[in-house]
Structure formats: structure tokens, C-alpha cells
Design an enzyme around this catalytic site. Structure first.
Site, PDB file in Angstrom:
ATOM      1  CG  HIS A   1      13.816   4.288  24.365  1.00  0.00           C
ATOM      2  ND1 HIS A   1      14.927   5.261  25.553  1.00  0.00           N
ATOM      3  CD2 HIS A   1      13.225   4.636  26.133  1.00  0.00           C
ATOM      4  CE1 HIS A   1      14.658   5.579  26.396  1.00  0.00           C
ATOM      5  NE2 HIS A   1      13.720   5.393  26.546  1.00  0.00           N
ATOM      6  CD  GLU A   2       9.199   4.478  25.068  1.00  0.00           C
ATOM      7  OE1 GLU A   2       8.674   3.796  26.279  1.00  0.00           O
ATOM      8  OE2 GLU A   2      10.323   4.815  24.837  1.00  0.00           O
TER       9      GLU A   2
ATOM     10  CG  HIS B   1      11.858   1.625  29.679  1.00  0.00           C
ATOM     11  ND1 HIS B   1      12.032   1.477  30.643  1.00  0.00           N
ATOM     12  CD2 HIS B   1      11.200   2.964  28.373  1.00  0.00           C
ATOM     13  CE1 HIS B   1      12.163   2.944  30.485  1.00  0.00           C
ATOM     14  NE2 HIS B   1      12.303   3.946  29.624  1.00  0.00           N
TER      15      HIS B   1
ATOM     16  CG  HIS C   1      13.888  -3.032  33.141  1.00  0.00           C
ATOM     17  ND1 HIS C   1      14.021  -1.949  33.870  1.00  0.00           N
ATOM     18  CD2 HIS C   1      13.551  -3.298  34.458  1.00  0.00           C
ATOM     19  CE1 HIS C   1      14.255  -2.019  35.192  1.00  0.00           C
ATOM     20  NE2 HIS C   1      14.221  -2.870  35.803  1.00  0.00           N
TER      21      HIS C   1
END
Length: 689
Positions: free
Chosen positions: A475-476, A479, A482
């Protein structure tokens, strides 16, 4: 120390990739560095506003985007260290500087001359011949200024500035109070009787935690999620589980210096005042005006759609736990500190899954390799270790990120372990953001950091992750991608600078690759033998993926509904947060014995800053998008389909806020998202035939 020659924050950084010279930076450097950086930034703003030339996009909007390079450089180091490697001295500086930094933001966004130029351009935006990205930048800057009080005048604007400065003080205090409670607590376990039921991996992590905290040759359970959750899952000592549970849920709720109840109450009162200054009835309306959802009604519809289904599923799960309790000849009422313990036993019986067996195939190093490999297969990225580069803590790994052709993309810092000097949770941040609008027209590559809080393995032993821990890592990293893949012109639109209920899409979408059988078979390997995870264990993990989703979804959704409730109140003095939480849980009929993801006294998403205030729902909103979005790969028949991956990179990971979010999603998916894939993913709707 106040001169550039004596302060490393004010000198040119002659370091690899322009990383901060961490080993030279001390807490006392920040105040004079900010003083100099603020003065330089304000001089740049004054110069933009004082131009005699008529306002144009280039001399006003693009110039604003370029301004403040020194200030934002210092700010990036400061906030990252305050979160990841703090100290008593740095916390003191943080408290002192919080209102000053808020005052600086006020000085920028309430600058009358600058706003007049931006406002004049915005009024003529359709006549300026702007590119879509330029138009988006003008719109976003204009919106930023208006929401920051630029249209207020006189006493109203002065009061608004005071509110924002006080909020900065309070949110800083809130986060420090939570960290103080977390750092001060540990449950010491002595002897086999107090370790009963704990697998070897929990014992090893607890022994390491005791060593890290200097409490002797014992085992210690801290409030790090990667340690307390396994303890609540496996400990046979119900009395100790109850102790640990109450310590976990009562963070920030102890009378005295670190009591967050009055802090949060004042934050809520000031946020209501902030919202009313803009003409909104409550803070939730103000916050949601800058989201995809747009209104409380839209958020509540989504939450209520999930809430009733999640409650029903949780009651089915409770019945399974009750049946197990009865089969063991026990008569206890299942409390919140019991749920994980009995759920794990039901899971083991139903799916023949042993968490200790599962974790053996998920060593941290392998899961990092898995995330990197997925990024390479999807986007052509390579992560090159740079052990020669020293970061701010010995545990932090540094990587240079390169593209398919070997070109430099950015720098990635991976900070994976819990420690007392680091706030809890998991998050991504930037030391530097991507832009092609740097002073002089240069391109700047990003420096991105991922923070996790995994319980470190014993010396010489690997750190073993639970499946949930591995999902957090992915999940991180989503990010992080991104930020790293950002390819825009203007920094204001770069990377994760997107609407709050869009920002979780890249992170939650990337989680899907962890569960792909091909990824597991390649990277989930036994930490001792190197053997790949057996097919039957992969099948069991997939069969169990919806297990306990009622429990998890109730806890999340209840937290989101409490968030919306307290930020929808219009009380001028702010509510008693404990009573407001209780009242909302009673109103929605929250099931007993499940608890919340976060109680208000330690809900850092809401009160350590404003980013997720009236916005905790965004994970569910983004889950609608990510479940629907990953179906694009399923429809293509390949989780690494090159054409779908190219659209994903172009419109989601690289576009930043240069595209309106709905338009970006439609460009990727070819249509609007639908909610059904998310409900099926959670097991809250029937599978397709």
C-alpha cells in the site's frame, strides 16, 4: 548558527542526488533556517505582486509555483524528521515553530497583491489560451487562496489567521501526545505462563522490543500495531490481552500533560469557526467541497451502503466465534480483546491456516523485492540499492530509481521498523517533489520516503511479516510510486498533490499485485529453505481472503462515520469527543465487542493535521475505484498487461493533479467506476457467476 555558513540547512547540498546532509543537521538548525527561508520566500512573493507588467500565467502563476524553493526544502526535512526520527529537542522546536509556519502560509495565501493578480487571471481564464495543465494549475491556486482566507478582509482575515496558527499548535500537540503515550507503554512478559500461546515470531519480536527499550532480558509488548495485533491474536492470557487492549485504545485519553480530549475539542471548535468564515454550516461541508465526493450526502450514502452489509456479516462471524467458544466448554462473553484470538482459531480450523506457517514465507526482504519486481513489470522501474548513502537512521535503506532506459527517475528511502522516536502507523512522504518548473527552467527529480512500523526481528534473524503487514508494505509503496512516477510541469500538481479521496487509489490499487499467485510463487519464499510458498497454501490464503471482513469493515466504517459525525457538528465550543463518539456509535447501532480502527483521542488522521479531517471515508471511496480499476487487468487476462499498465501509468500514477480526478479515471478505465467490484472483494455481495 544563524548564518548560512554555519547552518547546513542553508548551504548548498553537495550530496548524492541532493539528499539532505542528515548527519550534519541538528534540532537547533531549524529555527534560524526557517527564519531565513521565510524571508527569502516572502521577498519572492512581494516581487511577483509588485511587477508593473500586467499579470500573465508565466509572470504570476508559474512564478508562484517556482517560488519558495529554500523554504520547502527546509520544511521537507523538518516534517519528515519530526515524524520519523524525533527527539525531545526536535519536539520542542516543532511546538515553537508550528504557529510560525502557519503564519507564513497565511502571509502567502492572504497576500493581497498576489491574490489580486491571480484573481484577475482566473476571471479571464477562458480567454488566456492556456493548456489543460496550465488551466488546472490556475484553478487550483485560485481555489487554494480562496480557501485560505484571501477574500476575507480586515478583522475577519486577522481572526482567520489566528485560527490557523492556533490549529497548527494544537495538531502538533495532538500528535506528540499520542507518541508520548505509545513510547511510554510496554507490557512486560516474564516466564512461560505470560508467553502462553505466542508463536516464536511474536516472542522474537517482543524480545527485540524489550532490548530496544532497555527493559532487560524479558519480552515486551509495545503499542506498535505489528506487535500488539499478533499479541491480541495469539496470547492465551485473556487478562493480559485485556490489559494490552485497554492501553491501545486509551492512547491520548489519560488526564494530565498528554490528554488529547481538550486538544481535540478545541481543534473541532476552531475548525467550525474556519468553516463558518467561508459560509459553510460545518467543517465537513467545507472539507468536502474539495473532494470527488463533494457533499456529506454522497459520503453518507456510500458509508451506509456498506454499513448494513458489514454489520450483518459481522454478526455471522460472531456466531462462528460463539460456536467455537461453546465447543471449548467456555462460557465467556466475547469482548473486543477476545475477537482476534478466537477469530484466528476459527480461521485455522476453517481454512487450515497457521499464521506462524504463513509468516515464514513473508520475510521483509522478499516482500520488498516483490514490490520492486511488480513496479518493474508494470512501469519499467529499477530500484538500485545505494548502501554508500547514509540516511537519517541506520535502518533506512536508500535506492536510486531508474527507468527502462537506465535514466534517473528519483530516490526512494525505505524506513520499515518501529522505534520510540517514530510515530505509529504507515505513511509516504516527500523530501522533494517532481517538477519541470524549477528556477532556471530545470527539471527536479523526486525524493520519496515510505515509513512502516514493522516489529524488527532479533539480531541475525529476518523480520517476518504477516499477510496484512505485507499488504501495508505494498500500500505505502503504491503511494511511493505515485510520487516517483509523477510527470507534470508544475509542482503544485505533482505526485500525491491530488484530491484527498483520489490519493488512496494508487496505493490501494497496488495492493492487488501482492495477492497475485504468480507474484506469491516467485517472491513468497521460506526464510530458511528458500522454497516457494506451496500452491495449497496460496489456495488457502485466497480462500480465506474474505474471512473476518465483517469485523474489519465494521471497525473501519464506524470510524469513518464517527469522523463525519464530529465534523458535522456546529457547536461553537466543540464537543466532548468521548461523548460524541459514544453517541454516534449508539445512533448507528455499532455492534458490541468489535471496537474501532481509531478512537477519537488518538485518531491522528483527523487531529494531527487536517488532511483526513472529515475524510477518513476516502479509503472506502478509493476502494470502489481500485476494485473496479484492477478489473481492467482481469478483463485483459494478464495482471501485467502492457497496454493497461501504460494507461495506468499515464492517467493515474504520472498525471498528479494535472487532470480532474474523474476525467483521469475515465481515461484509464474507459468509463466511470461501479461499486459492485468493491462489495464483491469484501464478500459483501455475491460473486459473479
Amino acid at each position: 548558527m544563524t548564518t548560512a555558513t554555519g547552518n547546513p540547512l542553508l548551504q548548498p547540498w553537495d550530496t548524492p542526488f541532493g539528499l539532505p546532509p542528515f548527519e550534519q543537521i541538528r534540532a537547533e538548525h531549524f529555527a534560524p533556517a526557517f527564519e531565513a527561508a521565510r524571508a527569502e520566500h516572502l521577498a519572492e512573493i512581494d516581487a511577483i505582486a509588485a511587477q508593473t507588467d500586467a499579470p500573465s500565467f508565466d509572470n504570476t502563476v508559474a512564478a508562484l509555483d517556482r517560488s519558495g524553493r529554500l523554504y520547502y526544502r527546509v520544511e521537507g526535512v523538518f516534517h519528515n524528521l519530526a515524524s520519523s526520527e524525533t527527539s525531545a529537542a526536535l519536539q520542542q522546536v516543532e511546538r515553537e515553530l508550528a504557529p510560525q509556519l502557519a503564519a507564513h502560509q497565511n502571509a502567502i495565501y492572504m497576500h493581497r497583491g498576489l491574490f489580486e493578480r491571480i484573481d484577475a487571471l482566473h476571471a479571464r481564464r477562458d480567454e488566456l489560451g492556456l493548456t489543460p495543465e496550465q488551466r488546472r494549475l490556475l484553478d487550483r491556486f485560485h481555489f487554494d487562496f480562496v480557501r485560505s482566507g484571501a477574500r476575507l478582509a480586515g478583522a475577519a482575515q486577522q481572526r482567520y489567521a489566528q485560527v490557523m496558527e492556533r490549529l497548527a499548535e494544537l495538531t502538533t500537540r495532538f500528535g506528540q501526545n499520542v507518541l508520548a503515550d505509545e513510547a511510554s507503554y510496554h507490557l512486560v512478559l516474564r516466564g512461560e505462563a505470560e508467553l502462553a500461546g505466542l508463536p516464536d515470531f511474536v516472542r522474537a519480536a517482543a524480545r527485540q522490543a524489550a532490548a530496544d527499550r532497555g527493559v532487560g532480558d524479558v519480552h515486551a509488548i509495545t503499542l506498535s500495531r505489528s506487535l500488539i495485533v499478533p499479541f491480541l491474536t495469539f496470547s492465551e492470557r485473556r487478562d493480559l490481552r485485556e490489559q494490552a487492549w485497554h492501553a491501545w485504545i486509551s492512547r491520548g485519553e489519560h488526564a494530565g500533560e498528554h490528554d488529547n480530549r481538550p486538544v481535540a475539542r478545541e481543534i473541532l471548535a476552531l475548525r467550525n469557526e474556519q468553516a463558518r468564515a467561508h459560509g459553510y454550516a460545518c467543517y465537513a461541508d467545507y472539507a468536502l467541497a474539495d473532494t470527488m465526493a463533494g457533499t456529506r450526502a454522497a459520503v453518507n450514502r456510500l458509508l451506509e451502503q456498506v454499513w448494513s452489509r458489514a454489520k450483518a456479516r459481522a454478526e455471522e462471524e460472531r456466531e462462528a466465534l460463539r460456536s467455537l467458544v461453546m465447543s471449548r466448554g467456555e462460557t465467556l462473553q466475547i469482548e473486543a480483546w477476545d475477537w482476534r484470538y478466537y477469530a484466528e482459531k476459527v480461521r485455522a480450523l476453517r481454512y487450515d491456516l497457521d499464521e506462524a506457517v504463513v509468516k515464514a514465507y513473508f520475510p521483509l526482504e522478499r516482500m520488498v523485492e516483490a514490490a520492486f519486481d511488480c513496479a518493474k513489470r508494470l512501469f519499467g522501474l529499477s530500484f538500485v540499492p545505494r548502501p554508500d548513502i547514509r540516511a537519517y537512521h541506520p535502518d533506512v535503506r536508500v535506492y536510486e530509481v531508474r527507468d527502462r532506459d537506465g535514466g534517473h527517475v528519483g530516490v526512494f528511502l525505505h524506513d520499515n521498523f518501529a522505534r520510540p522516536s517514530k510515530r505509529s502507523g504507515a505513511w509516504m512522504s516527500n523530501y522533494r517533489q517532481q517538477t519541470r518548473n524549477a528556477p532556471g527552467g530545470g527539471t527536479v527529480a523526486p525524493i520519496v520516503v515510505n515509513n512502516n512500523n514493522f516489529a524488527k526481528g532479533a539480531p541475525g534473524e529476518p523480520t517476518l511479516l504477516s499477510f496484512d503487514d505485507a499488504r501495508t508494505l505494498f500500500h505505502e509503496f503504491g503511494h511511493g510510486l505515485h510520487g516517483l512516477l509523477s510527470s507534470v510541469t508544475y509542482e503544485r500538481l505533482s505526485g500525491t498533490n491530488v484530491l484527498r479521496d483520489f490519493v488512496e487509489l494508487p496505493s490501494q490499487l497496488f495492493e492487488h499485485w501482492l495477492t497475485e499467485p504468480a507474484v506469491l510463487k516467485t517472491h513468497a519464499r521460506h526464510h530458511r529453505t528458500g522454497e516457494p510458498i506451496p500452491d495449497e497454501l496460496v489456495a488457502k490464503l485466497h480462500a480465506a481472503r474474505k474471512f473476518n471482513q465483517g469485523y474489519e469493515t465494521v471497525r473501519y466504517t464506524a470510524s469513518a462515520m464517527v469522523d463525519m459525525a464530529v465534523h458535522s457538528l456546529a457547536s461553537a465550543e466543540g464537543p466532548d469527543i468521548v461523548e460524541a463518539e459514544r453517541a454516534e456509535l449508539e445512533r448507528i447501532g455499532a455492534p458490541a465487542g468489535l471496537g474501532l480502527n481509531h478512537r477519537l483521542p488518538h485518531f491522528q488522521h483527523l487531529f494531527s493535521g487536517s488532511s483526513y479531517a472529515a475524510g477518513y471515508y476516502v479509503y472506502l471511496w478509493a476502494e470502489v475505484l481500485d476494485a473496479d480499476g484492477f478489473d481492467a487487468f482481469a478483463e485483459a487476462g494478464n495482471p501485467f498487461d502492457p497496454a493497461v499498465a501504460q494507461r495506468l501509468q499515464q492517467f493515474i500514477y504520472s498525471a498528479g493533479d494535472s487532470l480532474e480526478p474523474r476525467a483521469a479515471y475515465r481515461a484509464f478505465r474507459g468509463r466511470e467506476a461501479t461499486v459492485e467490484p468493491m462489495l464483491r472483494k469484501k464478500g459483501l455481495a455475491p460473486e459473479l457467476a
